[in-house]
Design a protein around this motif. Structure first.
Motif, PDB file in Angstrom:
ATOM      1  N   SER A 282       0.835  -1.193   0.000  1.00 55.37           N
ATOM      2  CA  SER A 282       0.000   0.000   0.000  1.00 55.37           C
ATOM      3  C   SER A 282       0.876   1.252   0.000  1.00 55.37           C
ATOM      4  O   SER A 282       1.818   1.373   0.784  1.00 55.37           O
ATOM      5  CB  SER A 282      -0.898  -0.011   1.240  1.00 55.37           C
ATOM      6  OG  SER A 282      -1.392   1.265   1.521  1.00 55.37           O
ATOM      7  N   LEU A 283       0.565   2.195  -0.873  1.00 54.49           N
ATOM      8  CA  LEU A 283       1.337   3.438  -0.925  1.00 54.49           C
ATOM      9  C   LEU A 283       1.171   4.257   0.342  1.00 54.49           C
ATOM     10  O   LEU A 283       2.097   4.946   0.779  1.00 54.49           O
ATOM     11  CB  LEU A 283       0.921   4.258  -2.149  1.00 54.49           C
ATOM     12  CG  LEU A 283       1.345   3.688  -3.513  1.00 54.49           C
ATOM     13  CD1 LEU A 283       0.864   4.593  -4.628  1.00 54.49           C
ATOM     14  CD2 LEU A 283       2.852   3.514  -3.592  1.00 54.49           C
ATOM     15  N   GLU A 284      -0.030   4.213   0.950  1.00 54.03           N
ATOM     16  CA  GLU A 284      -0.233   4.912   2.223  1.00 54.03           C
ATOM     17  C   GLU A 284       0.691   4.347   3.289  1.00 54.03           C
ATOM     18  O   GLU A 284       1.280   5.084   4.083  1.00 54.03           O
ATOM     19  CB  GLU A 284      -1.700   4.788   2.669  1.00 54.03           C
ATOM     20  CG  GLU A 284      -2.676   5.591   1.845  1.00 54.03           C
ATOM     21  CD  GLU A 284      -3.081   4.882   0.565  1.00 54.03           C
ATOM     22  OE1 GLU A 284      -2.594   3.758   0.315  1.00 54.03           O
ATOM     23  OE2 GLU A 284      -3.893   5.442  -0.197  1.00 54.03           O
ATOM     24  N   ALA A 287       4.329   5.433   2.545  1.00 53.68           N
ATOM     25  CA  ALA A 287       4.534   6.833   2.914  1.00 53.68           C
ATOM     26  C   ALA A 287       4.702   6.983   4.423  1.00 53.68           C
ATOM     27  O   ALA A 287       5.576   7.722   4.902  1.00 53.68           O
ATOM     28  CB  ALA A 287       3.360   7.682   2.420  1.00 53.68           C
ATOM     29  N   GLU A 304       2.805   8.505  -7.842  1.00 56.88           N
ATOM     30  CA  GLU A 304       1.706   8.223  -6.899  1.00 56.88           C
ATOM     31  C   GLU A 304       2.198   8.264  -5.462  1.00 56.88           C
ATOM     32  O   GLU A 304       1.481   8.721  -4.561  1.00 56.88           O
ATOM     33  CB  GLU A 304       1.074   6.868  -7.213  1.00 56.88           C
ATOM     34  CG  GLU A 304       0.352   6.791  -8.541  1.00 56.88           C
ATOM     35  CD  GLU A 304       1.267   6.436  -9.693  1.00 56.88           C
ATOM     36  OE1 GLU A 304       0.754   6.147 -10.780  1.00 56.88           O
ATOM     37  OE2 GLU A 304       2.510   6.419  -9.504  1.00 56.88           O
ATOM     38  N   LEU A 305       3.434   7.792  -5.214  1.00 60.39           N
ATOM     39  CA  LEU A 305       3.987   7.830  -3.860  1.00 60.39           C
ATOM     40  C   LEU A 305       4.298   9.274  -3.468  1.00 60.39           C
ATOM     41  O   LEU A 305       4.116   9.660  -2.308  1.00 60.39           O
ATOM     42  CB  LEU A 305       5.236   6.960  -3.772  1.00 60.39           C
ATOM     43  CG  LEU A 305       5.937   6.923  -2.408  1.00 60.39           C
ATOM     44  CD1 LEU A 305       4.981   6.461  -1.309  1.00 60.39           C
ATOM     45  CD2 LEU A 305       7.166   6.010  -2.459  1.00 60.39           C
ATOM     46  N   GLU A 307       2.626  11.845  -4.324  1.00 60.28           N
ATOM     47  CA  GLU A 307       1.339  12.434  -3.943  1.00 60.28           C
ATOM     48  C   GLU A 307       0.930  11.986  -2.541  1.00 60.28           C
ATOM     49  O   GLU A 307       0.428  12.796  -1.749  1.00 60.28           O
ATOM     50  CB  GLU A 307       0.272  12.022  -4.956  1.00 60.28           C
ATOM     51  CG  GLU A 307       0.493  12.585  -6.348  1.00 60.28           C
ATOM     52  CD  GLU A 307      -0.507  12.038  -7.351  1.00 60.28           C
ATOM     53  OE1 GLU A 307      -1.393  11.243  -6.935  1.00 60.28           O
ATOM     54  OE2 GLU A 307      -0.408  12.383  -8.541  1.00 60.28           O
ATOM     55  N   ARG A 308       1.152  10.704  -2.225  1.00 59.57           N
ATOM     56  CA  ARG A 308       0.776  10.199  -0.891  1.00 59.57           C
ATOM     57  C   ARG A 308       1.610  10.872   0.187  1.00 59.57           C
ATOM     58  O   ARG A 308       1.107  11.222   1.256  1.00 59.57           O
ATOM     59  CB  ARG A 308       0.967   8.684  -0.820  1.00 59.57           C
ATOM     60  CG  ARG A 308       0.109   7.854  -1.752  1.00 59.57           C
ATOM     61  CD  ARG A 308      -1.370   8.064  -1.509  1.00 59.57           C
ATOM     62  NE  ARG A 308      -2.174   7.052  -2.158  1.00 59.57           N
ATOM     63  CZ  ARG A 308      -2.429   6.975  -3.451  1.00 59.57           C
ATOM     64  NH1 ARG A 308      -1.885   7.875  -4.283  1.00 59.57           N
ATOM     65  NH2 ARG A 308      -3.200   6.024  -3.940  1.00 59.57           N
TER      66      ARG A 308
END
Length: 330
Positions: A282-284, A287, A304-305, A307-308
């Motif tokens: 999960s990118l969340e 992060a 995308e990472l 942005e997270r």
């Protein structure tokens, strides 16, 4: 103490204390003669317990490590302490001990008296860990219910919530519980869909064994074990990310603060290092793990990472602003 089985259990409990017991002291504790103590020691040896005797005018006995793990006798306090510790290990994915914790906890809670189960539950609800792990928090009772069904080869029924929120009822033949870094998964044969399925345990609701026994099926062709099957399923179901991050900190320090499944670090100087890995996590979660290193870092990809990480930073900044705002006077 004239009851031989009870006396042997009491003797075994004493010997499991890490010390040497003089024969006369054991005789006093058990209220028997030294000759009876010697006979009971011989009985324990016949049962496979490695009891050593020291020579001398008094002599002493101690239980030593053998070739197999002997049954342990625990008092109430010891049983509660072990159950709480196992629940902590089972509730969060701890590399190398998580699945063993679940199996051991299932065995222990099966024989715990009700009064001790209540104490364990009270302790569990009255305490909170400083860190909750990297994945969703799971009630250890859910894990032990599943583990017991796997061990007993009993069909398992539960409610399930899919990724899109759709709810369903499932009847399965549970095969294995697998810990994959920050989440638990159940590998099972779904009887209604007549196929193998992978279930995220944090999405299960009220699992219970039906009592109906089954003979385990062979895994699908190409899968040697449940972990390999899970890996194949996750590689298809989840996107893969090429993570590229640099840190202003020594590789040894940063590595201690990152989960090992993210991959090795490349030193790029005395006080800098780089992480380049491919992951389907999960990118969340990634992060958050980057932020927890407590080191300055820069994310080079994927977008995308980035942005997270930016969203996490903004969220923390907003929380800090609210915290620093002085309370209004009434």
């Amino acid at each position: 103490m004239t009851d031989t089985p009870a006396r042997l259990l009491r003797l075994l409990s004493l010997l499991q204390t890490p010390r040497e017991w003089p024969g006369p002291e054991l005789a006093v504790r058990l209220e028997v003669s030294p000759r009876t103590v010697r006979r009971d020691i011989d009985r324990l040896r016949d049962l496979g317990y490695p009891v050593e005797a020291s020579r001398g005018s008094v002599g002493g006995y101690r239980l030593v490590a053998g070739t197999a793990m002997p049954p342990l006798l625990l008092d109430d306090e010891e049983a509660v302490a072990i159950a709480v510790g196992l629940r902590a290990g089972a509730g969060h994915a701890i590399e190398g001990v998580d699945e063993a914790s679940v199996r051991a906890l299932a065995k222990l809670e099966h024989v715990l008296p009700s009064r001790l189960r209540h104490r364990v539950s009270a302790l569990q609800h009255a305490t909170i860990a400083l860190t909750r792990g990297d994945g969703a928090t799971i009630d250890p009772r859910t894990l032990t219910a599943i583990a017991s069904a796997v061990t007993a080869r009993e069909r398992l029924r539960f409610g399930y919530r899919a990724a899109d929120g759709a709810a369903s009822k499932r009847l399965t033949e549970p095969f294995r519980l697998v810990s994959a870094g920050n989440r638990w998964y159940l590998i099972a044969y779904d009887l209604d869909r007549e196929d193998w399925r992978t279930f995220r345990v944090d999405r299960l609701d009220e699992p219970f064994a039906t009592g109906a026994r089954f003979t385990p099926r062979a895994l699908p062709a190409g899968s040697e074990d449940a972990a390999e099957l899970l890996g194949r399923t996750m590689s298809v179901a989840q996107p893969s990310w090429a993570v590229d991050v640099t840190f202003d900190g020594p590789a040894a320090v940063v590595a201690d603060r990152l989960p090992p499944e993210l991959g090795p670090l490349e030193p790029s100087g005395e006080d800098s290092c780089r992480l380049r890995t491919r992951t389907s996590g999960s990118l969340e979660w990634i992060a958050l793990r980057l932020a927890l290193t407590d080191c300055a870092f820069a994310v080079h990809g994927p977008p995308e990472l980035m942005e997270r990480v930016a969203a996490l930073g903004a969220q923390l900044s907003r929380a800090a602003a609210v915290t620093e705002k002085p309370p209004e006077k009434g």
